[in-house]
Design a protein around this motif. Structure first.
Motif, PDB file in Angstrom:
ATOM      1  N   MET A 159      13.343  30.499  36.799  1.00 16.29           N
ATOM      2  CA  MET A 159      12.953  29.408  35.916  1.00 16.29           C
ATOM      3  C   MET A 159      12.630  28.139  36.715  1.00 16.29           C
ATOM      4  SD  MET A 159      15.701  30.069  32.825  1.00 16.29           S
ATOM      5  CE  MET A 159      14.724  29.539  31.433  1.00 16.29           C
ATOM      6  N   GLY A 160      12.022  28.315  37.870  1.00 19.53           N
ATOM      7  CA  GLY A 160      11.578  27.179  38.680  1.00 19.53           C
ATOM      8  C   GLY A 160      12.690  26.428  39.380  1.00 19.53           C
ATOM      9  N   LEU A 187       9.894  32.705  27.789  1.00 14.70           N
ATOM     10  CA  LEU A 187       9.638  31.290  27.497  1.00 14.70           C
ATOM     11  C   LEU A 187       8.784  30.518  28.501  1.00 14.70           C
ATOM     12  CD1 LEU A 187      13.204  30.206  26.273  1.00 14.70           C
ATOM     13  CD2 LEU A 187      11.349  31.189  24.932  1.00 14.70           C
ATOM     14  N   SER A 188       8.535  31.080  29.670  1.00 17.82           N
ATOM     15  CA  SER A 188       7.823  30.269  30.670  1.00 17.82           C
ATOM     16  C   SER A 188       6.343  30.109  30.326  1.00 17.82           C
ATOM     17  CB  SER A 188       7.955  30.911  32.050  1.00 17.82           C
ATOM     18  OG  SER A 188       7.120  30.212  32.946  1.00 17.82           O
ATOM     19  N   LYS A 189       5.885  28.856  30.404  1.00 18.87           N
ATOM     20  CA  LYS A 189       4.452  28.622  30.147  1.00 18.87           C
ATOM     21  C   LYS A 189       3.618  28.992  31.374  1.00 18.87           C
ATOM     22  CE  LYS A 189       4.225  23.806  31.610  1.00 18.87           C
ATOM     23  NZ  LYS A 189       3.742  22.467  31.401  1.00 18.87           N
ATOM     24  N   TYR A 190       4.310  29.273  32.494  1.00 19.12           N
ATOM     25  CA  TYR A 190       3.593  29.640  33.725  1.00 19.12           C
ATOM     26  C   TYR A 190       3.394  31.160  33.841  1.00 19.12           C
ATOM     27  CZ  TYR A 190       4.722  24.865  34.994  1.00 19.12           C
ATOM     28  OH  TYR A 190       4.837  23.491  34.994  1.00 19.12           O
ATOM     29  N   SER A 200       3.978  35.681  28.789  1.00 18.55           N
ATOM     30  CA  SER A 200       5.195  35.283  28.059  1.00 18.55           C
ATOM     31  C   SER A 200       4.826  34.986  26.601  1.00 18.55           C
ATOM     32  CB  SER A 200       5.810  34.028  28.695  1.00 18.55           C
ATOM     33  OG  SER A 200       5.042  32.886  28.355  1.00 18.55           O
ATOM     34  N   GLU A 201       5.831  35.002  25.743  1.00 16.49           N
ATOM     35  CA  GLU A 201       5.558  34.722  24.321  1.00 16.49           C
ATOM     36  C   GLU A 201       5.013  33.309  24.133  1.00 16.49           C
ATOM     37  OE1 GLU A 201       8.490  37.802  22.014  1.00 16.49           O
ATOM     38  OE2 GLU A 201       9.040  35.696  21.972  1.00 16.49           O
ATOM     39  N   ASP A 222       6.024  23.270  25.558  1.00 19.45           N
ATOM     40  CA  ASP A 222       6.614  23.333  26.900  1.00 19.45           C
ATOM     41  C   ASP A 222       8.128  23.256  26.697  1.00 19.45           C
ATOM     42  OD1 ASP A 222       7.801  22.547  29.302  1.00 19.45           O
ATOM     43  OD2 ASP A 222       6.098  21.319  29.914  1.00 19.45           O
ATOM     44  N   LEU A 223       8.825  24.336  27.042  1.00 23.34           N
ATOM     45  CA  LEU A 223      10.270  24.369  26.786  1.00 23.34           C
ATOM     46  C   LEU A 223      11.092  23.967  28.017  1.00 23.34           C
ATOM     47  CD1 LEU A 223      10.277  27.601  24.607  1.00 23.34           C
ATOM     48  CD2 LEU A 223      10.656  25.285  23.800  1.00 23.34           C
ATOM     49  N   GLY A 224      10.433  23.303  28.970  1.00 21.81           N
ATOM     50  CA  GLY A 224      11.102  22.895  30.222  1.00 21.81           C
ATOM     51  C   GLY A 224      12.328  22.012  30.022  1.00 21.81           C
ATOM     52  N   GLY A 225      12.409  21.334  28.895  1.00 19.36           N
ATOM     53  CA  GLY A 225      13.540  20.430  28.661  1.00 19.36           C
ATOM     54  C   GLY A 225      14.709  21.078  27.952  1.00 19.36           C
TER      55      GLY A 225
END
Ligand code: ADP
Ligand code: MG
Length: 321
Positions: free
Chosen positions: A50-51, A78-81, A85-86, A177-180
């Motif tokens: 996850m980065g 969940l990753s946008k990268y 991914s979904e 973007d679910l990064g948060g």
């Protein structure tokens, strides 16, 4: 003084036994471990997921494999990268049926969007891209560009079809973007999997998002919070069955004309959050809450951030100026 034969034999047996006991004592002291019966071994392992670097410490050898497998599963969803991914599919199509994990995290994000008056907003994706935080090609967009992009932002424009787990965007071009929040959710999933496997003591640190499960040989896990500079130290906490999340302006940022622009965006203005705080740490029962709230409070600043935290009575917050 003369001894009879019997007394002499007894004396010799005593001397030999004393000598043997001393020999055994010396052998045991030098050859056995100092505390042979104390189970004090901790296993440590880390992996890039996850980065960020995930670090797992536990008396159980199996813990890290369970945590990494769960983080990988959530990252794939969940990753946008990750193109398949979904979230990537939803971002491409604007409407998509998703798994219960993905549906749950979007729903939770929308709840925190409402409670934070829009400060926490997963639809910031087009703004994160516009400022160059997704490809590290940092730039200051024009006001016109920001205004146009803001039309795609707002979690109230996400429709959740509860009956069939379909997520739909009201406006074409919207993206999330679910990064948060994703790392906090992944921590909760990993902890559930550990418990299912009867592992009740483990410390997980996913690049500043922490979960302390149980304790470390009957003493609570102790964690240190990084300060504003990479090498600085802000404070330490003891945690048990709680999560701690820190959001700060030193994670990802760039400087332009003497101003610092950080990767947390204020969705109400379209600009990187410019509050007078360097970082905020939130301690909560769940990783998902700690993660989302630390991002939201960073955007809101001290006063409004504290108001938001009051709506989560079980949480503790620490703001570093
Ligand atoms: P970390 O990078 O340590 O996970 P955060 O948990 O604070 O830090 O998350 C920051 C990330 O959240 C950004 O990189 C971006 O992907 C996303 N984000 C940025 N601004 C917001 C916001 N206002 N609301 C929700 N997510 C955001
Ligand atoms: Mg966060």
């Amino acid at each position: 003084m003369a001894f009879n034969v019997r007394t002499r034999r007894i004396l010799i047996i005593f001397l030999i036994s004393g000598w043997l006991i001393s020999l055994c004592y010396y052998f045991l002291r030098t050859h056995l471990p100092k505390q042979p019966f104390q189970a004090s071994q901790l296993y440590r392992d880390n992996r890039l997921l996850m980065g960020t670097i995930w670090e797992v410490v536990s008396p159980s050898k199996q813990a890290s494999a369970i945590v990494f497998a769960e983080a990988l599963r959530i990252e794939q969803l969940l990753s946008k990268y990750i193109p398949l991914s979904e979230i990537s599919q939803l971002n491409r199509l604007g409407k998509s049926k998703v798994s219960s994990d993905t549906f749950y995290i979007i729903k939770k994000s929308q709840e925190i969007y409402r409670l934070s008056q829009g400060a926490f907003d997963i639809t910031v994706a087009p703004l994160v891209d516009l400022w160059g935080f997704s490809d590290q090609n940092f730039r200051i967009p024009s006001d016109e560009n920001i205004r146009a992009t803001l039309k795609l932002v707002g979690s109230d424009k996400i429709i959740l079809h509860q009956n069939n787990n379909v997520v739909e965007f009201k406006i074409p071009g919207m993206r999330i973007d679910l990064g948060g929040i994703a790392k906090g959710y992944a921590l909760d999933c990993a902890v559930n999997k550990l418990k299912e496997n009867n592992i009740n003591n483990c410390l997980i640190n996913a690049g500043g998002q922490i979960y302390a499960l149980g304790d470390k040989f009957k003493t609570p896990w102790k964690i240190a919070i990084q300060g504003t500079g990479k090498s600085e130290f802000a404070g330490s906490y003891t945690l048990k069955n709680k999560s701690a999340s820190t959001s700060g302006n030193y994670e990802q940022f760039f400087f332009k004309n003497g101003l610092r622009y950080c990767h947390i965006i204020d969705p109400r203005t379209g600009y990187p959050a410019q509050t007078q705080i360097a970082s905020v740490t939130v301690i909560a029962d769940y990783g998902i809450i700690a993660d989302a709230l630390s991002t939201a409070i960073f955007v809101l600043g001290k006063k409004d951030g504290k108001e938001l935290a009051k709506q989560f009575p079980e949480t503790e917050i620490k703001i570093y100026p």
